[in-house]
Write an enzyme that holds these catalytic residues in place. Structure first.
Site, PDB file in Angstrom:
ATOM      1  N   HIS A 117       0.823  -1.225   0.000  1.00  0.00           N
ATOM      2  CA  HIS A 117       0.000   0.000   0.000  1.00  0.00           C
ATOM      3  C   HIS A 117       0.845   1.258   0.000  1.00  0.00           C
ATOM      4  O   HIS A 117       0.362   2.304  -0.409  1.00  0.00           O
ATOM      5  CB  HIS A 117      -0.860   0.046   1.264  1.00  0.00           C
ATOM      6  CG  HIS A 117      -2.160  -0.666   1.119  1.00  0.00           C
ATOM      7  ND1 HIS A 117      -2.894  -1.074   2.211  1.00  0.00           N
ATOM      8  CD2 HIS A 117      -2.845  -1.055   0.033  1.00  0.00           C
ATOM      9  CE1 HIS A 117      -3.989  -1.676   1.794  1.00  0.00           C
ATOM     10  NE2 HIS A 117      -3.981  -1.665   0.480  1.00  0.00           N
ATOM     11  N   LYS A 119       2.732   4.554  -0.368  1.00  0.00           N
ATOM     12  CA  LYS A 119       2.719   5.546  -1.460  1.00  0.00           C
ATOM     13  C   LYS A 119       3.757   6.597  -1.118  1.00  0.00           C
ATOM     14  O   LYS A 119       3.555   7.428  -0.227  1.00  0.00           O
ATOM     15  CB  LYS A 119       1.325   6.119  -1.621  1.00  0.00           C
ATOM     16  CG  LYS A 119       0.343   5.011  -2.041  1.00  0.00           C
ATOM     17  CD  LYS A 119      -1.099   5.409  -1.925  1.00  0.00           C
ATOM     18  CE  LYS A 119      -1.976   4.325  -2.524  1.00  0.00           C
ATOM     19  NZ  LYS A 119      -2.010   3.077  -1.695  1.00  0.00           N
ATOM     20  N   HIS A 344      -9.851   9.514   0.122  1.00  0.00           N
ATOM     21  CA  HIS A 344      -8.995   8.342  -0.056  1.00  0.00           C
ATOM     22  C   HIS A 344      -7.795   8.506   0.881  1.00  0.00           C
ATOM     23  O   HIS A 344      -7.011   7.594   1.081  1.00  0.00           O
ATOM     24  CB  HIS A 344      -8.529   8.192  -1.514  1.00  0.00           C
ATOM     25  CG  HIS A 344      -7.812   6.902  -1.750  1.00  0.00           C
ATOM     26  ND1 HIS A 344      -6.442   6.824  -1.818  1.00  0.00           N
ATOM     27  CD2 HIS A 344      -8.278   5.643  -1.907  1.00  0.00           C
ATOM     28  CE1 HIS A 344      -6.086   5.562  -2.012  1.00  0.00           C
ATOM     29  NE2 HIS A 344      -7.170   4.823  -2.071  1.00  0.00           N
TER      30      HIS A 344
HETATM   31  C1  LIG Z   1      -9.844  -4.242  -2.513  1.00  0.00           C
HETATM   32  C2  LIG Z   1      -8.715  -3.592  -3.259  1.00  0.00           C
HETATM   33  C3  LIG Z   1      -8.362  -4.296  -4.543  1.00  0.00           C
HETATM   34  C4  LIG Z   1      -8.976  -2.131  -3.548  1.00  0.00           C
HETATM   35  C5  LIG Z   1     -10.141  -1.718  -4.181  1.00  0.00           C
HETATM   36  C6  LIG Z   1     -10.349  -0.359  -4.439  1.00  0.00           C
HETATM   37  C7  LIG Z   1      -9.404   0.596  -4.072  1.00  0.00           C
HETATM   38  C8  LIG Z   1      -8.215   0.183  -3.438  1.00  0.00           C
HETATM   39  C9  LIG Z   1      -7.209   1.128  -3.056  1.00  0.00           C
HETATM   40  O1  LIG Z   1      -7.379   2.441  -3.290  1.00  0.00           O
HETATM   41  C10 LIG Z   1      -6.052   0.662  -2.452  1.00  0.00           C
HETATM   42  C11 LIG Z   1      -4.952   1.606  -2.089  1.00  0.00           C
HETATM   43  O2  LIG Z   1      -5.081   2.805  -2.311  1.00  0.00           O
HETATM   44  O3  LIG Z   1      -3.921   1.143  -1.597  1.00  0.00           O
HETATM   45  C12 LIG Z   1      -5.914  -0.688  -2.192  1.00  0.00           C
HETATM   46  N1  LIG Z   1      -6.856  -1.585  -2.536  1.00  0.00           N
HETATM   47  C13 LIG Z   1      -7.993  -1.184  -3.161  1.00  0.00           C
END
Ligand SMILES: CC(C)c1cccc2c(O)c(C(=O)O)cnc12
Length: 455
Positions: A117, A119, A344
């Site tokens: 994850h 970033k 987000h």
């Molecule tokens: C369930 C997973 C595949 C998923 C769906 C939609 C958005 C996601 C997201 O934004 C991240 C992230 O930002 O690390 C990480 N998994 C995300």
């Protein structure tokens, strides 16, 4: 150039906290003019003469990413660190094959359901480097109409010898090196040598990171929510904040276990509630407030129901934890003009009940999940973490303060903290439901007149 919109001016205007939100298309310009950046601003020539860069992320649209670099930097060496496996890894390899300046590094994910994850951008210039720790995927929609967080370092000067290249009082450099060493990949050797030659004494934030593993002994306090607990134990607020609520804000929720004491209002809240020298668990636990978009927050957002495609809370997880309902608060960001820009960003803080001041603040890639923050196993001897995460923690004493006033309630103070949402949080009404992404919403149309029929 001297214009306020010049990216360097945006960055300099947000010092010393250096905490920004991303620009949002479709809101009044005054909310994008200060305290907000776009990805092209972060890669702009006005921030430095880029020589090479490393992009750590989860979702990466390589052709789109290349286009975000200014033309004169578009073929500088670019390393992309990701955690994709099997078909998704092959897709990345194919996409990167078209660009001879791009190298991929695949992070090890040896524990099931772990994800990369983190970033982060490492931007190497001719005279120094910058570190950017943020919350946005490297895909267009993550930088379009969402609320995302960005911490950007000052320029860390390049030094001739390692002895000149100091660390900060917050051990920023040591923690960044320790995080990158945890990947156990030979690809990082040259980057680690470069990083060691930079003077990071101007960093004022602490790193809070997670790496996959079953961490025991000292390592238990190096990662996840126990790192946060360790720092707050040493440098956190005093007992005067004992009654202050702790707040979590995120874009997804994992399985929290059968009761609130299983994890979220157990070990996790105990870490958020840790005070200097005072045992968090000795006296009453503070109120926990969780900020997560309701179904109506998503329906009425700029993106409409499709915003929910980035809020992956599944019905099968939600039905197992109805006890979470007592904690839910709306996504509301009137003072930043972002109530309709779905979050987000992920942030954690401890706020005075009236919202006029906070004791600390963290922005991170870590959602509300045991996979991200870690969960104790073996009678508390080990902290099991599945994913790579990274975030930064702001403590008032690193800025010469006891507490941070909140910008929302103290607009002229340059050290007022720009909290991304309105404080105090607004509790859900009885009829409100948290957004769940894998059930249909046919009763009311969203801002674009559409319904939501996932299948
Ligand atoms: C369930 C997973 C595949 C998923 C769906 C939609 C958005 C996601 C997201 O934004 C991240 C992230 O930002 O690390 C990480 N998994 C995300």
């Amino acid at each position: 150039s001297s214009s306020r919109s010049d990216p360097l001016n945006i960055i300099e205007a947000c010092q010393p906290l250096n905490f920004l939100l991303t620009k949002v298309t479709g809101i009044q310009e005054k909310y994008n003019r200060s305290g907000a950046v776009g990805i092209k601003d972060l890669l702009s020539p006005s921030l430095g003469s880029l020589q090479e860069s490393v992009q750590f992320n989860y979702m990466i649209d390589i052709p789109w990413l290349v286009q975000q670099y200014p033309p004169q930097f578009r073929s500088k060496p670019l390393v992309i660190v990701h955690g994709h496996q099997r078909q998704a890894k092959m897709d990345m390899d194919v996409a990167a094959d078209h660009y001879k300046h791009i190298k991929l590094v695949n992070a090890k994910l040896e524990i099931m359901y772990g994800t990369h994850h983190t970033k982060m951008m490492l931007l190497f210039y001719d005279i120094g480097m910058r570190v950017v720790i943020h919350t946005a995927n490297l895909i267009e929609k993550d930088w379009h109409q969402k609320t995302q967080g960005v911490w950007i370092s000052p320029m860390f000067p390049k030094c001739k010898t390692a002895s000149d290249a100091k660390d900060s009082s917050t051990n920023f450099k040591q923690d960044l090196i320790q995080y990158m060493e945890a990947y156990r990949t030979p690809h990082f050797k040259s980057w680690l040598e470069k990083i060691k030659l930079h003077d990071m004494s101007s960093a004022k934030v602490h790193i809070i990171a997670s790496v996959p593993g079953r961490h025991i002994g000292p390592a238990k306090q190096t990662w996840g929510h126990f790192k946060l607990r360790k720092i707050l134990r040493q440098l956190g607020p005093g007992n005067s904040c004992k009654s202050w609520p702790v707040i979590g804000q995120f874009s997804s929720i994992g399985s929290m276990g059968p009761t609130k004491e299983s994890w979220v209002y157990g070990e996790f809240t105990e870490s958020l509630a840790t005070t200097k020298d005072g045992g968090a668990s000795l006296t009453m636990k503070p109120t926990l407030k969780l900020i997560y978009p309701s179904k109506d927050n998503v329906r009425t957002s700029l993106e409409g129901y499709p915003a929910g495609g980035s809020l992956p809370y599944s019905i099968k997880t939600a039905v197992k934890q109805q006890y979470m309902h007592q904690f839910w608060n709306h996504w509301k960001s009137e003072h930043r003009g972002r109530s309709a820009a779905c979050p987000h960003i992920k942030t954690y803080t401890r706020s005075h009940p009236d919202g006029t001041s906070i004791a600390w603040f963290a922005v991170t890639s870590a959602n509300l999940s045991k996979a991200a923050w870690g969960a104790l196993e073996k009678k508390g001897q080990q902290l099991m973490i599945r994913s790579y995460e990274i975030g930064v923690l702001f403590l008032p004493q690193n800025y010469g303060l006891e507490k941070f006033k909140t910008l929302e309630h103290a607009s002229e103070d340059p050290l007022a903290f720009p909290v991304p949402y309105d404080l105090p949080p607004t509790h859900y009404e009885k009829s409100d439901r948290p957004w769940v992404w894998d059930i249909p919403y046919m009763d009311k149309p969203d801002t674009h007149g559409n319904k939501w029929c996932p299948q």
